[in-house]
Design an enzyme around this catalytic site. Structure first.
Site, PDB file in Angstrom:
ATOM      1  N   LYS A  74       0.870  -1.177   0.000  1.00  0.00           N
ATOM      2  CA  LYS A  74       0.000   0.000   0.000  1.00  0.00           C
ATOM      3  C   LYS A  74       0.899   1.217   0.000  1.00  0.00           C
ATOM      4  O   LYS A  74       1.820   1.314   0.817  1.00  0.00           O
ATOM      5  CB  LYS A  74      -0.899   0.016   1.242  1.00  0.00           C
ATOM      6  CG  LYS A  74      -1.745   1.295   1.299  1.00  0.00           C
ATOM      7  CD  LYS A  74      -2.830   1.237   2.355  1.00  0.00           C
ATOM      8  CE  LYS A  74      -2.310   1.571   3.721  1.00  0.00           C
ATOM      9  NZ  LYS A  74      -3.408   1.766   4.691  1.00  0.00           N
ATOM     10  N   ARG A 118     -10.064  -1.944   7.369  1.00  0.00           N
ATOM     11  CA  ARG A 118      -9.104  -2.927   7.920  1.00  0.00           C
ATOM     12  C   ARG A 118      -8.610  -2.477   9.296  1.00  0.00           C
ATOM     13  O   ARG A 118      -8.257  -3.292  10.146  1.00  0.00           O
ATOM     14  CB  ARG A 118      -7.992  -3.246   6.939  1.00  0.00           C
ATOM     15  CG  ARG A 118      -6.997  -2.150   6.551  1.00  0.00           C
ATOM     16  CD  ARG A 118      -6.022  -1.839   7.638  1.00  0.00           C
ATOM     17  NE  ARG A 118      -4.711  -1.499   7.173  1.00  0.00           N
ATOM     18  CZ  ARG A 118      -3.891  -0.718   7.868  1.00  0.00           C
ATOM     19  NH1 ARG A 118      -4.258  -0.147   9.002  1.00  0.00           N
ATOM     20  NH2 ARG A 118      -2.678  -0.487   7.405  1.00  0.00           N
ATOM     21  N   HIS A 145     -12.041  10.820  11.260  1.00  0.00           N
ATOM     22  CA  HIS A 145     -12.523   9.927  10.202  1.00  0.00           C
ATOM     23  C   HIS A 145     -12.505   8.459  10.640  1.00  0.00           C
ATOM     24  O   HIS A 145     -13.488   7.736  10.503  1.00  0.00           O
ATOM     25  CB  HIS A 145     -11.651  10.132   8.958  1.00  0.00           C
ATOM     26  CG  HIS A 145     -12.081   9.319   7.795  1.00  0.00           C
ATOM     27  ND1 HIS A 145     -13.229   9.579   7.089  1.00  0.00           N
ATOM     28  CD2 HIS A 145     -11.532   8.218   7.223  1.00  0.00           C
ATOM     29  CE1 HIS A 145     -13.361   8.686   6.138  1.00  0.00           C
ATOM     30  NE2 HIS A 145     -12.348   7.847   6.191  1.00  0.00           N
ATOM     31  N   GLN A 146     -11.362   8.021  11.176  1.00  0.00           N
ATOM     32  CA  GLN A 146     -11.233   6.596  11.547  1.00  0.00           C
ATOM     33  C   GLN A 146     -12.157   6.230  12.710  1.00  0.00           C
ATOM     34  O   GLN A 146     -12.640   5.096  12.791  1.00  0.00           O
ATOM     35  CB  GLN A 146      -9.790   6.257  11.951  1.00  0.00           C
ATOM     36  CG  GLN A 146      -8.743   6.562  10.908  1.00  0.00           C
ATOM     37  CD  GLN A 146      -8.883   5.738   9.648  1.00  0.00           C
ATOM     38  OE1 GLN A 146      -9.343   4.592   9.688  1.00  0.00           O
ATOM     39  NE2 GLN A 146      -8.506   6.313   8.525  1.00  0.00           N
ATOM     40  N   SER A 206      -4.420  11.457  16.284  1.00  0.00           N
ATOM     41  CA  SER A 206      -3.093  11.708  15.703  1.00  0.00           C
ATOM     42  C   SER A 206      -2.184  12.380  16.729  1.00  0.00           C
ATOM     43  O   SER A 206      -1.303  13.152  16.365  1.00  0.00           O
ATOM     44  CB  SER A 206      -3.235  12.550  14.431  1.00  0.00           C
ATOM     45  OG  SER A 206      -4.117  13.624  14.653  1.00  0.00           O
ATOM     46  N   GLY A 227      -4.145   4.704  17.229  1.00  0.00           N
ATOM     47  CA  GLY A 227      -3.683   5.899  16.508  1.00  0.00           C
ATOM     48  C   GLY A 227      -2.184   5.945  16.277  1.00  0.00           C
ATOM     49  O   GLY A 227      -1.718   6.564  15.321  1.00  0.00           O
ATOM     50  N   ASP A 229       1.044   5.050  14.926  1.00  0.00           N
ATOM     51  CA  ASP A 229       1.576   4.239  13.840  1.00  0.00           C
ATOM     52  C   ASP A 229       2.852   4.857  13.271  1.00  0.00           C
ATOM     53  O   ASP A 229       3.232   4.578  12.146  1.00  0.00           O
ATOM     54  CB  ASP A 229       0.516   4.072  12.744  1.00  0.00           C
ATOM     55  CG  ASP A 229      -0.008   5.413  12.244  1.00  0.00           C
ATOM     56  OD1 ASP A 229       0.457   6.466  12.741  1.00  0.00           O
ATOM     57  OD2 ASP A 229      -0.874   5.420  11.350  1.00  0.00           O
ATOM     58  N   LYS A 233       4.649   9.355  17.903  1.00  0.00           N
ATOM     59  CA  LYS A 233       3.236   9.493  18.277  1.00  0.00           C
ATOM     60  C   LYS A 233       2.978   8.779  19.595  1.00  0.00           C
ATOM     61  O   LYS A 233       3.669   7.811  19.940  1.00  0.00           O
ATOM     62  CB  LYS A 233       2.337   8.880  17.204  1.00  0.00           C
ATOM     63  CG  LYS A 233       2.107   9.772  15.994  1.00  0.00           C
ATOM     64  CD  LYS A 233       1.001   9.143  15.157  1.00  0.00           C
ATOM     65  CE  LYS A 233       0.717   9.904  13.912  1.00  0.00           C
ATOM     66  NZ  LYS A 233      -0.264   9.189  13.073  1.00  0.00           N
TER      67      LYS A 233
HETATM   68  P1  NAD Z   1      -8.455  12.705  11.547  1.00  0.00           P
HETATM   69  O1  NAD Z   1      -7.567  13.817  11.123  1.00  0.00           O
HETATM   70  O2  NAD Z   1      -9.765  12.518  10.874  1.00  0.00           O
HETATM   71  O3  NAD Z   1      -8.751  12.811  13.111  1.00  0.00           O
HETATM   72  C1  NAD Z   1      -7.698  13.085  14.004  1.00  0.00           C
HETATM   73  C2  NAD Z   1      -8.150  12.835  15.431  1.00  0.00           C
HETATM   74  O4  NAD Z   1      -7.055  13.123  16.327  1.00  0.00           O
HETATM   75  C3  NAD Z   1      -9.285  13.755  15.876  1.00  0.00           C
HETATM   76  O5  NAD Z   1     -10.071  13.065  16.828  1.00  0.00           O
HETATM   77  C4  NAD Z   1      -8.549  14.900  16.539  1.00  0.00           C
HETATM   78  O6  NAD Z   1      -9.344  15.647  17.442  1.00  0.00           O
HETATM   79  C5  NAD Z   1      -7.448  14.135  17.258  1.00  0.00           C
HETATM   80  N1  NAD Z   1      -6.294  14.960  17.602  1.00  0.00           N
HETATM   81  C6  NAD Z   1      -5.640  15.831  16.799  1.00  0.00           C
HETATM   82  N2  NAD Z   1      -4.615  16.399  17.492  1.00  0.00           N
HETATM   83  C7  NAD Z   1      -4.646  15.857  18.744  1.00  0.00           C
HETATM   84  C8  NAD Z   1      -3.852  16.026  19.909  1.00  0.00           C
HETATM   85  N3  NAD Z   1      -2.828  16.866  19.921  1.00  0.00           N
HETATM   86  N4  NAD Z   1      -4.161  15.296  21.009  1.00  0.00           N
HETATM   87  C9  NAD Z   1      -5.204  14.414  21.005  1.00  0.00           C
HETATM   88  N5  NAD Z   1      -5.982  14.231  19.927  1.00  0.00           N
HETATM   89  C10 NAD Z   1      -5.705  14.934  18.821  1.00  0.00           C
HETATM   90  O7  NAD Z   1      -7.565  11.404  11.423  1.00  0.00           O
HETATM   91  P2  NAD Z   1      -8.031   9.891  11.322  1.00  0.00           P
HETATM   92  O8  NAD Z   1      -8.129   9.528   9.891  1.00  0.00           O
HETATM   93  O9  NAD Z   1      -9.198   9.652  12.191  1.00  0.00           O
HETATM   94  O10 NAD Z   1      -6.732   9.142  11.897  1.00  0.00           O
HETATM   95  C11 NAD Z   1      -6.432   9.206  13.286  1.00  0.00           C
HETATM   96  C12 NAD Z   1      -5.099   8.562  13.548  1.00  0.00           C
HETATM   97  O11 NAD Z   1      -5.154   7.176  13.266  1.00  0.00           O
HETATM   98  C13 NAD Z   1      -3.927   9.103  12.721  1.00  0.00           C
HETATM   99  O12 NAD Z   1      -2.850   9.328  13.592  1.00  0.00           O
HETATM  100  C14 NAD Z   1      -3.592   7.968  11.786  1.00  0.00           C
HETATM  101  O13 NAD Z   1      -2.237   7.960  11.403  1.00  0.00           O
HETATM  102  C15 NAD Z   1      -3.965   6.776  12.629  1.00  0.00           C
HETATM  103  N6  NAD Z   1      -4.259   5.554  11.861  1.00  0.00           N
HETATM  104  C16 NAD Z   1      -3.787   4.382  12.334  1.00  0.00           C
HETATM  105  C17 NAD Z   1      -4.043   3.203  11.640  1.00  0.00           C
HETATM  106  C18 NAD Z   1      -3.567   1.897  12.164  1.00  0.00           C
HETATM  107  O14 NAD Z   1      -3.669   0.876  11.463  1.00  0.00           O
HETATM  108  N7  NAD Z   1      -3.093   1.834  13.368  1.00  0.00           N
HETATM  109  C19 NAD Z   1      -4.768   3.244  10.448  1.00  0.00           C
HETATM  110  C20 NAD Z   1      -5.277   4.455  10.016  1.00  0.00           C
HETATM  111  C21 NAD Z   1      -5.018   5.609  10.745  1.00  0.00           C
END
Ligand code: NAD
Length: 328
Positions: A74, A118, A145-146, A206, A227, A229, A233
């Site tokens: 990916k 996933r 979003h997630q 994030s 979150g 990854d 972080k």
């Molecule tokens: P998004 O931008 O839609 O949402 C971000 C979220 O993080 C929101 O809830 C926001 O309020 C919060 N946030 C932002 N800054 C913050 C801070 N300083 N302290 C606490 N919370 C904070 O992003 P998303 O698409 O929902 O993705 C969220 C996270 O999940 C990202 O870090 C992404 O890399 C991670 N992710 C992990 C996997 C995995 O397989 N583990 C897969 C996809 C995404």
């Protein structure tokens, strides 16, 4: 998949939702986690770079699943300004599948919805195998979003009666309240200490510093920390990771880019304290052993999850006669 002799199969982002759902994604992810633990599938080292443009993190996650014959990667990452500036979701990715017999490219599949499916499947696999059966309250940290996908899928795996939520940006909480309401469950916004009420906590933000502390969590809770990854972080305090029984999708990622990186760095846990969720699925690790134990799943996100759901989508597209083929 049998399409290699007939060109590449292309499944555009817009076609994914009609082909695969949360249940099929769950099955694909649970099965590839099990294959990883049996030694039938492995992930390649992750490349993830801050490209110095649009604050974007871009990279590749790949692997080979010999049991499912899925080889590929990916490519994509996280563009934090997309939503505000362009009305696009912040994650952008595409999955490429290759023929393990010849190296020829077989398929190109939109990876955005698949990433959400996933990732939600991953935390739900951990809930199925590690959360207490009598879990009633689901706590959400994150409302982006997630988080909406995480919540919707998690609700399928225990008889939850209530959802509580905290988010760094409180104005985003209605995103998850809507999902709880659609499922007919009450939703309550709480402060972080209010998470003590939760039986299961999913964290998907994030953040680069811990929100969830040891005194925010009751004995017996299952935490899916999803979150973190990337190096640097953090969502969960290292002291809480040290207090929990830690499981992960892949140990190499957990200690380097996952939530466990901080507890490893401060020496409060070692690599041998972390078990693969695949071992629990396969029955070679006992998983949760008491109702008081705090279990923590460090869901770092592995390339094999992407390949598993993408291969499923290609099979479904071919089966339903909607696969677009291009000579290459
Ligand atoms: P998004 O931008 O839609 O949402 C971000 C979220 O993080 C929101 O809830 C926001 O309020 C919060 N946030 C932002 N800054 C913050 C801070 N300083 N302290 C606490 N919370 C904070 O992003 P998303 O698409 O929902 O993705 C969220 C996270 O999940 C990202 O870090 C992404 O890399 C991670 N992710 C992990 C996997 C995995 O397989 N583990 C897969 C996809 C995404």
């Amino acid at each position: 998949m049998t399409a290699q002799s007939e060109g590449i199969v292309i499944v555009p982002e817009g076609a994914i939702a009609d082909l695969i759902d949360a249940d099929a994604s769950f099955e694909a992810v649970e099965s590839v986690f099990a294959a990883m633990s049996r030694g039938d599938a492995y992930n390649f080292p992750v490349i993830r770079e801050a490209i110095g443009h649009e604050d974007a993190l871009y990279g590749f996650k790949g692997g080979f699943d010999k049991s499912g014959m899925a080889l590929g990667l990916k490519a994509g990452g996280y563009w934090p300004n997309n939503l505000e500036k362009r009305g696009l979701i912040n994650h952008q990715s595409t999955v490429f599948l290759f023929d393990p017999d010849t190296g020829k490219v077989k398929a190109m599949v939109g990876g955005n919805l698949l990433t959400a499916l996933r990732t939600a499947a991953s935390s739900s696999v951990s809930i199925k195998h590690l959360a207490r059966e009598d879990s009633k309250v689901l706590g959400m940290i994150g409302a982006g979003h997630q988080a909406t996908f995480q919540l919707r899928t998690a609700l399928k795996h225990r008889n939850f009666e209530k959802v509580i939520g905290w988010n760094y940006h409180p104005d985003m909480l209605p995103n998850i309240e809507k999902i709880a309401t659609e499922a007919g469950l009450p939703f309550e916004a709480v402060d972080l200490p209010g998470m003590v009420e939760a039986d299961v906590i999913i964290s998907i933000t994030s953040a680069f510093s811990a929100s969830l502390m040891a005194d925010h969590v009751s004995p017996g809770t299952h935490i899916a920390a999803m979150g973190t990854d990337t190096k640097g972080k953090q969502e969960v305090d290292a002291a809480l990771v040290a207090k929990a029984t830690v499981f992960t999708d892949e140990i190499a990622q957990s200690i380097s880019i996952g939530e466990a990186q901080h507890a490893i760095a401060d020496g409060s846990i070692t690599e041998s304290d972390i078990a693969e969720i695949g071992a629990v699925i396969n029955g070679t690790h006992k998983g949760r052993t008491s109702a008081d134990e705090i279990t923590l799943f460090d869901g770092t996100g592995v390339g094999l999850q992407d390949l598993a759901v993408a291969a499923k989508v290609v099979d479904l597209a071919v089966e339903k006669g909607v696969a677009q083929r291009v000579d290459f």
